[in-house]
Design a protein around this motif. Sequence first.
Motif, short mmCIF file in Angstrom:
data_model
loop_
_atom_site.label_atom_id
_atom_site.label_comp_id
_atom_site.label_asym_id
_atom_site.label_seq_id
_atom_site.Cartn_x
_atom_site.Cartn_y
_atom_site.Cartn_z
N ILE A 226 -6.71 18.20 21.59
CA ILE A 226 -7.59 18.00 20.44
C ILE A 226 -7.36 16.61 19.91
CG2 ILE A 226 -8.04 18.69 18.08
CD1 ILE A 226 -7.61 21.51 18.81
N ASP A 227 -8.40 15.91 19.83
CA ASP A 227 -8.31 14.54 19.34
C ASP A 227 -7.77 14.54 17.92
OD1 ASP A 227 -8.65 11.93 18.55
OD2 ASP A 227 -10.53 11.70 19.63
N PRO A 228 -6.67 13.85 17.73
CA PRO A 228 -6.12 13.82 16.36
C PRO A 228 -7.12 13.31 15.33
CG PRO A 228 -4.56 12.90 17.92
CD PRO A 228 -5.84 13.12 18.68
N GLN A 229 -8.04 12.54 15.83
CA GLN A 229 -9.04 12.04 14.90
C GLN A 229 -9.87 13.17 14.32
OE1 GLN A 229 -11.49 9.08 16.70
NE2 GLN A 229 -12.58 8.59 14.80
N TYR A 230 -9.87 14.25 15.05
CA TYR A 230 -10.66 15.37 14.58
C TYR A 230 -9.79 16.54 14.14
CZ TYR A 230 -14.46 12.78 16.58
OH TYR A 230 -15.39 11.81 16.86
N ALA A 231 -8.57 16.21 13.92
CA ALA A 231 -7.69 17.27 13.44
C ALA A 231 -8.08 17.74 12.05
CB ALA A 231 -6.25 16.79 13.42
N TYR A 384 -3.57 20.60 15.23
CA TYR A 384 -4.36 21.74 14.85
C TYR A 384 -4.45 21.90 13.36
CZ TYR A 384 -4.56 23.13 19.58
OH TYR A 384 -4.82 23.16 20.90
N GLY A 385 -3.51 21.48 12.70
CA GLY A 385 -3.62 21.72 11.28
C GLY A 385 -2.89 20.64 10.52
N TYR A 386 -3.52 20.28 9.49
CA TYR A 386 -2.90 19.29 8.66
C TYR A 386 -3.53 19.38 7.30
CZ TYR A 386 -0.10 15.30 7.65
OH TYR A 386 0.84 14.49 7.15
N MET A 387 -2.78 19.03 6.35
CA MET A 387 -3.36 19.14 5.03
C MET A 387 -2.70 18.14 4.11
SD MET A 387 -1.50 22.64 4.02
CE MET A 387 -1.90 23.37 5.57
N HIS A 439 -14.44 10.71 6.35
CA HIS A 439 -13.52 10.46 7.43
C HIS A 439 -12.17 10.05 6.88
CE1 HIS A 439 -16.56 10.36 10.67
NE2 HIS A 439 -17.33 10.11 9.64
N PHE A 440 -11.23 10.23 7.69
CA PHE A 440 -9.95 9.66 7.37
C PHE A 440 -10.03 8.16 7.50
CE2 PHE A 440 -8.46 13.89 8.38
CZ PHE A 440 -7.62 14.09 7.31
N ASP A 441 -9.34 7.57 6.63
CA ASP A 441 -9.31 6.13 6.74
C ASP A 441 -8.66 5.73 8.05
OD1 ASP A 441 -8.63 5.86 3.24
OD2 ASP A 441 -10.53 5.91 4.32
N GLU A 442 -7.60 6.35 8.31
CA GLU A 442 -6.90 6.06 9.54
C GLU A 442 -6.48 7.37 10.18
OE1 GLU A 442 -6.48 3.32 10.99
OE2 GLU A 442 -7.13 1.94 9.48
N PRO A 443 -6.81 7.52 11.39
CA PRO A 443 -6.35 8.74 12.05
C PRO A 443 -4.84 8.86 12.02
CG PRO A 443 -7.99 7.61 13.38
CD PRO A 443 -7.64 6.71 12.24
N SER A 444 -4.19 7.76 11.95
CA SER A 444 -2.74 7.82 12.02
C SER A 444 -2.14 8.53 10.83
CB SER A 444 -2.17 6.41 12.09
OG SER A 444 -2.59 5.68 10.95
#
Length: 497
Positions: A226-231, A384-387, A439-444
């Motif tokens: 899963i692309d972290p960008q789309y986490a 998979y999950g982040y918050m 969007h997230f500013d930065e996927p990181s």
Amino acid sequence: MPVLTSPDIANKFKERWLAAYPEDHVSGSESAPLDDSLTSLHWLQNFSILSADPERPSGAGLECPSSQQHLFIKRLAFPGTDSPSSPPAGDTAATGMPLYLGSPVTSGSDSTAAAPRFPCGAHPTPAYPQIPIQPSPPVEIDYKTNPKVKPPYSYASLICMAMQASKQPKVTLSTIYNWITENFCYYRHAEPSWQNSIRHNLSLNKCFKKVPRQKDEPGKGGFWQIDPQYADMFVNGIFKRRRMSANHYSSGSGTNSGAHRQSKLVQSYHASQNGCPYQGAGGKRKHLPSKNSNSKVMRATESPLLATEANKADVLRGDFDLSSVFDDVLGGSCSTFEDLDINTALSSLGCEMELAGPGRQGRWCGGVDVMGQSQHMNLHHQSYGYMDLSAASMECTVSMGELHVPHAHPQPQQQQLDPDRLLQSHHQHHHHHQLQLQHFDEPSILFPEQPEEAMLQTWEEIKEEAQAIPLTLDQGFSLCEGFFTEMQPWERVESYL
DNA sequence: AGATGTTTACATACGA
DNA sequence: TCGTATGTAAACATCT
């Protein structure tokens, strides 16, 4: 292990409910207020949010000898409903399935938030907040052993489940195949075209990222993750629909409109997730293949579920503030239903949630007991999950059997994550639409503690992947159907209790 | 040759 | 009616 089964909690909820909606007291029978149906919360006392109990005996180990651990995969269907979308009479989906008599409480698979946790087999009266009566016992479908019922999960969900179950940050296509066939009997017997769909989904869905195989790594094909960008597809156990603009979600939580919105969302999501493109009136394709007609098996639960979600949406429609009802029921720890979302998702996985300091990114991880061995999964590691949890000094731990929420400082959460894009990209390719998503500013920032190297696997790890014990489907449901779908407040409440 | 991956086309369901 | 999400089929390329 039941969680929050104390009658006091149910009673307290009931009291607060009646305090908030005294008309229920009036409209209902004095002698049996809110009872004789799911309007009664007594069943909640028997409810376990930890349906994916790893300790549960594998009572249905009928097939899949390849797996030592039988994965009891089941969902609920509600035969006898008159929903127009119900399976036709004689539908195989409604046969040969164990009946769950008595308690409307779902078990087992119901760690999935998308599962019909709320036994809404009957059509509720339009007037909320009456809760639909369950006319007939639900039927649990063991997807692991029932080859005739197509699981009501999208391919993307299946892929994610497989990815999650592999406990590896990246999986091969064959791993996905294997996991699906191991856990869904339907696909063991189905035409192999579903594999084409899987591949198609992997390629087309932007949230799936291909990781090329290293030169020195033998084997075919690459890896998928899963692309972290789309986490950010997952937030608070809610899979937000793409059609909802970002500002709809960035607004305050726990509002009445939010409840309504979510009910609508659930309708929408489950309609699409559980909708039947295979059979039924108007459901047939024009260019039906002349192949095995069995490949067009109806998803047994989709129709009942569809009605169920619609019913729930009806129930929750209107000015309905469950938060006010539940406030303080749980010690005031969860002031919003977003809190409940988190904890529901976590609890369904037996997860622990770790919260960072103010304004910092929190993370959660899941400890999943598989075959008696605790496998600690850093879910964020797997994207998979982040918050983001802005609540300061909040220490919240949800464990398998109890709920600890000390020092909770309820604050509006910043929902920086937008899970709206998990499955949305499928046909973006075709239509070239702009995402109206935040969007997230930065996927990181998704994985601040995650060095890039950590995402790489050694070859030894990859070899282990093939031997990885898949999580139970219940756990998969928790992740995919729970995190990928929205839960209505009521569902979340139910899960929570 | 078969598995894997990409792309196109088309269909249905559903919400806006 | 249109857009979106999802599913299905198929053609084609690439890789092992």
